[in-house]
Design a protein around this motif. Structure first.
Motif, PDB file in Angstrom:
ATOM      1  N   PHE A 148      -8.163 -14.132 130.434  1.00  0.00           N
ATOM      2  CA  PHE A 148      -7.699 -12.843 130.816  1.00  0.00           C
ATOM      3  C   PHE A 148      -6.882 -12.227 129.669  1.00  0.00           C
ATOM      4  O   PHE A 148      -6.748 -11.102 129.420  1.00  0.00           O
ATOM      5  CB  PHE A 148      -6.872 -12.924 132.206  1.00  0.00           C
ATOM      6  CG  PHE A 148      -6.135 -11.729 132.447  1.00  0.00           C
ATOM      7  CD1 PHE A 148      -6.697 -10.693 132.934  1.00  0.00           C
ATOM      8  CD2 PHE A 148      -4.625 -11.767 132.850  1.00  0.00           C
ATOM      9  CE1 PHE A 148      -6.100  -9.513 133.333  1.00  0.00           C
ATOM     10  CE2 PHE A 148      -4.108 -10.729 133.145  1.00  0.00           C
ATOM     11  CZ  PHE A 148      -4.884  -9.601 133.361  1.00  0.00           C
ATOM     12  N   THR A 149      -6.098 -13.116 128.974  1.00  0.00           N
ATOM     13  CA  THR A 149      -5.190 -12.801 127.937  1.00  0.00           C
ATOM     14  C   THR A 149      -6.207 -12.321 126.616  1.00  0.00           C
ATOM     15  O   THR A 149      -5.720 -12.050 125.842  1.00  0.00           O
ATOM     16  CB  THR A 149      -4.412 -14.070 127.494  1.00  0.00           C
ATOM     17  OG1 THR A 149      -5.286 -15.102 127.757  1.00  0.00           O
ATOM     18  CG2 THR A 149      -3.346 -14.091 128.534  1.00  0.00           C
ATOM     19  N   THR A 156     -11.676 -10.860 135.211  1.00  0.00           N
ATOM     20  CA  THR A 156     -11.492 -11.991 134.696  1.00  0.00           C
ATOM     21  C   THR A 156     -10.229 -13.014 135.396  1.00  0.00           C
ATOM     22  O   THR A 156     -10.546 -14.012 135.786  1.00  0.00           O
ATOM     23  CB  THR A 156     -11.091 -12.031 133.183  1.00  0.00           C
ATOM     24  OG1 THR A 156     -12.109 -11.029 132.526  1.00  0.00           O
ATOM     25  CG2 THR A 156     -11.495 -13.376 132.242  1.00  0.00           C
ATOM     26  N   PHE A 157      -9.353 -11.973 135.715  1.00  0.00           N
ATOM     27  CA  PHE A 157      -8.123 -12.503 136.072  1.00  0.00           C
ATOM     28  C   PHE A 157      -8.640 -13.341 137.682  1.00  0.00           C
ATOM     29  O   PHE A 157      -8.155 -14.471 138.116  1.00  0.00           O
ATOM     30  CB  PHE A 157      -6.957 -11.937 136.148  1.00  0.00           C
ATOM     31  CG  PHE A 157      -5.743 -12.332 137.038  1.00  0.00           C
ATOM     32  CD1 PHE A 157      -5.055 -13.447 136.749  1.00  0.00           C
ATOM     33  CD2 PHE A 157      -5.520 -12.095 138.566  1.00  0.00           C
ATOM     34  CE1 PHE A 157      -3.893 -13.746 137.525  1.00  0.00           C
ATOM     35  CE2 PHE A 157      -4.871 -12.739 139.336  1.00  0.00           C
ATOM     36  CZ  PHE A 157      -3.952 -13.598 138.921  1.00  0.00           C
ATOM     37  N   THR A 235       8.004 -23.297 138.007  1.00  0.00           N
ATOM     38  CA  THR A 235       7.498 -21.778 137.979  1.00  0.00           C
ATOM     39  C   THR A 235       8.074 -21.316 136.543  1.00  0.00           C
ATOM     40  O   THR A 235       7.484 -20.367 135.862  1.00  0.00           O
ATOM     41  CB  THR A 235       7.876 -21.109 139.057  1.00  0.00           C
ATOM     42  OG1 THR A 235       7.565 -21.649 140.241  1.00  0.00           O
ATOM     43  CG2 THR A 235       7.592 -19.550 139.193  1.00  0.00           C
ATOM     44  N   SER A 236       9.181 -21.460 136.286  1.00  0.00           N
ATOM     45  CA  SER A 236       9.842 -20.986 135.208  1.00  0.00           C
ATOM     46  C   SER A 236       9.076 -21.429 133.998  1.00  0.00           C
ATOM     47  O   SER A 236       8.945 -20.985 132.819  1.00  0.00           O
ATOM     48  CB  SER A 236      11.263 -21.159 134.840  1.00  0.00           C
ATOM     49  OG  SER A 236      12.069 -20.928 136.021  1.00  0.00           O
ATOM     50  N   THR A 237       8.679 -22.796 134.047  1.00  0.00           N
ATOM     51  CA  THR A 237       7.699 -23.305 132.915  1.00  0.00           C
ATOM     52  C   THR A 237       6.682 -22.533 132.723  1.00  0.00           C
ATOM     53  O   THR A 237       6.034 -22.065 131.584  1.00  0.00           O
ATOM     54  CB  THR A 237       7.507 -24.722 133.229  1.00  0.00           C
ATOM     55  OG1 THR A 237       8.666 -25.534 133.313  1.00  0.00           O
ATOM     56  CG2 THR A 237       6.746 -25.594 132.127  1.00  0.00           C
ATOM     57  N   VAL A 238       5.992 -22.116 133.861  1.00  0.00           N
ATOM     58  CA  VAL A 238       4.752 -21.383 133.828  1.00  0.00           C
ATOM     59  C   VAL A 238       4.612 -20.126 133.120  1.00  0.00           C
ATOM     60  O   VAL A 238       4.112 -19.705 132.413  1.00  0.00           O
ATOM     61  CB  VAL A 238       4.102 -21.402 135.224  1.00  0.00           C
ATOM     62  CG1 VAL A 238       2.835 -20.197 135.387  1.00  0.00           C
ATOM     63  CG2 VAL A 238       3.686 -22.737 135.821  1.00  0.00           C
ATOM     64  N   MET A 245       1.581 -15.977 125.744  1.00  0.00           N
ATOM     65  CA  MET A 245       0.257 -15.364 125.985  1.00  0.00           C
ATOM     66  C   MET A 245      -1.046 -16.296 125.892  1.00  0.00           C
ATOM     67  O   MET A 245      -2.218 -15.928 125.639  1.00  0.00           O
ATOM     68  CB  MET A 245       0.097 -14.083 125.046  1.00  0.00           C
ATOM     69  CG  MET A 245       0.638 -12.995 125.702  1.00  0.00           C
ATOM     70  SD  MET A 245      -0.255 -11.356 124.943  1.00  0.00           S
ATOM     71  CE  MET A 245       1.003 -10.191 125.315  1.00  0.00           C
ATOM     72  N   VAL A 246      -0.338 -17.471 126.002  1.00  0.00           N
ATOM     73  CA  VAL A 246      -1.560 -18.426 126.081  1.00  0.00           C
ATOM     74  C   VAL A 246      -2.236 -18.536 127.507  1.00  0.00           C
ATOM     75  O   VAL A 246      -1.904 -17.827 128.345  1.00  0.00           O
ATOM     76  CB  VAL A 246      -0.976 -19.923 126.175  1.00  0.00           C
ATOM     77  CG1 VAL A 246      -0.034 -20.351 127.371  1.00  0.00           C
ATOM     78  CG2 VAL A 246      -2.145 -21.179 125.813  1.00  0.00           C
ATOM     79  N   ASN A 247      -3.528 -19.012 127.742  1.00  0.00           N
ATOM     80  CA  ASN A 247      -4.292 -18.872 128.897  1.00  0.00           C
ATOM     81  C   ASN A 247      -3.797 -19.281 130.178  1.00  0.00           C
ATOM     82  O   ASN A 247      -2.851 -19.946 130.246  1.00  0.00           O
ATOM     83  CB  ASN A 247      -5.676 -19.090 128.763  1.00  0.00           C
ATOM     84  CG  ASN A 247      -5.698 -20.908 128.498  1.00  0.00           C
ATOM     85  OD1 ASN A 247      -5.768 -21.500 129.913  1.00  0.00           O
ATOM     86  ND2 ASN A 247      -5.658 -21.362 127.451  1.00  0.00           N
ATOM     87  N   LEU A 248      -4.072 -18.811 131.450  1.00  0.00           N
ATOM     88  CA  LEU A 248      -3.527 -19.179 132.401  1.00  0.00           C
ATOM     89  C   LEU A 248      -3.758 -20.669 132.762  1.00  0.00           C
ATOM     90  O   LEU A 248      -2.923 -21.454 133.207  1.00  0.00           O
ATOM     91  CB  LEU A 248      -4.405 -18.558 133.705  1.00  0.00           C
ATOM     92  CG  LEU A 248      -4.114 -18.788 135.264  1.00  0.00           C
ATOM     93  CD1 LEU A 248      -2.360 -18.360 135.402  1.00  0.00           C
ATOM     94  CD2 LEU A 248      -4.663 -18.087 136.186  1.00  0.00           C
ATOM     95  N   TYR A 249      -4.879 -21.385 132.540  1.00  0.00           N
ATOM     96  CA  TYR A 249      -4.951 -22.747 132.687  1.00  0.00           C
ATOM     97  C   TYR A 249      -4.093 -23.550 132.061  1.00  0.00           C
ATOM     98  O   TYR A 249      -3.528 -24.681 132.580  1.00  0.00           O
ATOM     99  CB  TYR A 249      -6.457 -23.275 132.239  1.00  0.00           C
ATOM    100  CG  TYR A 249      -7.663 -22.519 132.823  1.00  0.00           C
ATOM    101  CD1 TYR A 249      -8.018 -22.404 134.068  1.00  0.00           C
ATOM    102  CD2 TYR A 249      -8.406 -21.645 131.941  1.00  0.00           C
ATOM    103  CE1 TYR A 249      -8.952 -21.744 134.468  1.00  0.00           C
ATOM    104  CE2 TYR A 249      -9.527 -21.011 132.313  1.00  0.00           C
ATOM    105  CZ  TYR A 249      -9.637 -21.077 133.653  1.00  0.00           C
ATOM    106  OH  TYR A 249     -10.867 -20.140 134.322  1.00  0.00           O
TER     107      TYR A 249
END
Ligand code: CMC
Length: 428
Positions: A148-149, A156-157, A235-238, A245-249
């Protein structure tokens, strides 16, 4: 809203106060450094808001938890985990059509790439399933490299979110099968999310799994109760990792690693170790309480205390009821249940715990519930991760949807050496 005034070194600085929809107020210090040269210092972020968020509301003093405005008690009783996931991520309860599309997406994405099965052969049988989970989730970025990024396409998201929510359950079950040396069990399209997980965990060609509706319901409630908890450590880490802007995975992989620690999601495994210690090592409940109070010991009463709740954690209350139901239904004779109840009673009447407002948290009873379901203790935090995943995804999405977008980057107060010159090794 009136500004807050900071007086420092003979000058006054007006700091805007922002107010949330439940009346929470915060001093906006974004310009403080530019105006006054000062930053704020708050080790452990005990009093620092890192974002505005419309996902989860907690009132720790009153023991209230709501997702998108809906009380956790109603969701745990009436909703399903995929529906709650949709609610957290997209902000509203799905219509029939939206629910059907979302479910279909989960079904279509429930298998993992066959090549990824080879990864499991590389892990020792003793590998902790949290280490396997974080590795495999990050590896999804290798097998599904459309992020998505890169394109900011909503579709895509949607696909990445469904992939993660569906595949995490398959990865978790496969890691368990690997650890006991059994072949993996493929997901089924006709089972709901929780039943499918239990089926993949426990079915075997020589001993079909006997699915119990109340166990499925209890697992559904457990996952819903874990689904989000605003700006906690993982969650703050995520958010922080995702803010590069790294990917969601990869952002979710980082969240899984943060969750693993015993002060966070890893506490559910620690609770069982602690109760077993009382059962097997002659440690009495009283001794355990005394050890937890001893400031010279690192031991804590796991499953007790919370940064935000200064009252009974509403999730623990619901889990205690679920536990009671399963204990009665299956006539469970589990000494750990009695020890847990005795320990809770002893802590709740002890001055140390009363003064500090330390109550059972979500991890106190979840482990015993998982145990009754037949889930081994090193998988408990994996279950927490499966539950928390929709919250992480929702928070990641909310962060990316909020413009202007900024990378997360705290400051510090430097306390090291001041300038000094390099000394060659022979002159030291
Ligand atoms: N046992 C003994 N003392 C405790 C405990 C505990 N479980 N929790 C807090 N305290 C004491 C602590 O020593 C401190 O005492 P003092 O004021 O004399 O220094 C006081 O209570 C305040 O604690 P804190 O460490 O400043 O609180 P915190 O907000 O930094 O930590 C916590 C919160 C959850 C990490 C902590 O309560 C804890 O370590 N609990 C045990 C681990 C646990 O169950 N974690 C799961 C949390 S719920 C699931 C999740 O969201 O992760």
């Amino acid at each position: 809203m009136k500004d807050a005034i900071l007086r420092y070194d003979g000058r006054e600085y007006a700091l805007p106060v922002v107010e949330g929809s439940e009346g929470e107020r915060a001093v906006d210090i974004a310009n403080l450094r530019n105006d006054s040269g000062l930053i704020t210092l708050d080790v452990g972020y005990q009093n620092t808001g890192s974002c505005k968020s419309a996902i989860t509301f907690i009132d720790g003093d009153r023991g209230i938890l709501r997702y998108r405005g809906y009380p956790i008690e109603e969701l745990a009783e009436l909703s399903t985990f995929p529906e709650t996931a949709f609610l957290l991520i997209y902000g509203h309860l799905p219509s029939r059509e939206e629910r059907a599309v979302f479910s279909q997406r989960l079904t279509e994405n429930s298998m993992i790439h066959e090549e990824m099965l080879r990864f499991f052969d590389g892990f020792p049988l003793t590998a902790h399933p949290m280490a396997i989970l974080s590795t495999m989730v990050n590896a999804l970025a290798v097998y599904y490299p459309r992020y998505f990024t890169d394109d900011w396409e909503v579709a895509t998201f949607d696909l990445m979110a469904a992939r993660l929510i569906s595949k995490i359950r398959t990865i978790a079950a496969y890691s368990y099968k690997h650890s006991i040396g059994e072949p993996v069990v493929y997901p089924r399209h006709d089972l709901n999310y929780c039943a499918n997980f239990l089926y993949m965990m426990f079915n075997s060609p020589v001993k079909p799994y006997d699915m119990d509706e109340d166990i499925v319901k209890a697992l559904n409630a457990l996952l819903i109760l874990h689904a989000d908890h605003e700006q906690n450590c993982s969650t703050s880490t995520v958010r922080l990792v995702g803010s590069s802007m790294v990917n969601l995975y990869s952002s979710i992989c980082a969240g899984i690693c943060a969750l693993w620690g015993p002060l966070h999601g890893g506490a559910n495994q620690q609770v069982i170790d602690m109760l077993e210690g009382i059962r097997d090592q002659g440690l009495t409940v009283r001794k355990c309480i005394e050890q937890a109070k001893d400031k010279n010991s690192r031991f804590r009463l796991f499953g007790f205390g919370h940064r935000v709740y200064k009252n009974y954690d509403p999730r623990a209350r619901i889990l205690k009821d679920k536990l009671d139901l399963l204990v009665r239904k299956f006539n469970v004779k589990e000494p750990l249940v009695d020890i847990a109840l005795e320990l809770e009673q002893a802590a709740l009447t002890d001055d140390y715990f009363i003064e500090r407002k330390l109550y059972p948290n979500v991890d106190f009873y979840s482990g015993i519930l998982y145990r009754i379901m037949g889930i081994p203790s090193d998988m408990y935090t994996v279950l927490f991760a499966i539950g928390r995943l929709p919250g992480w995804i929702a928070q990641w999405k909310e962060m990316h949807d909020t413009l202007p977008f900024r990378i997360g980057r705290p400051r510090q107060v430097y306390t090291g050496e001041t300038l000094r010159s390099y000394v060659p090794i022979d002159a030291r």
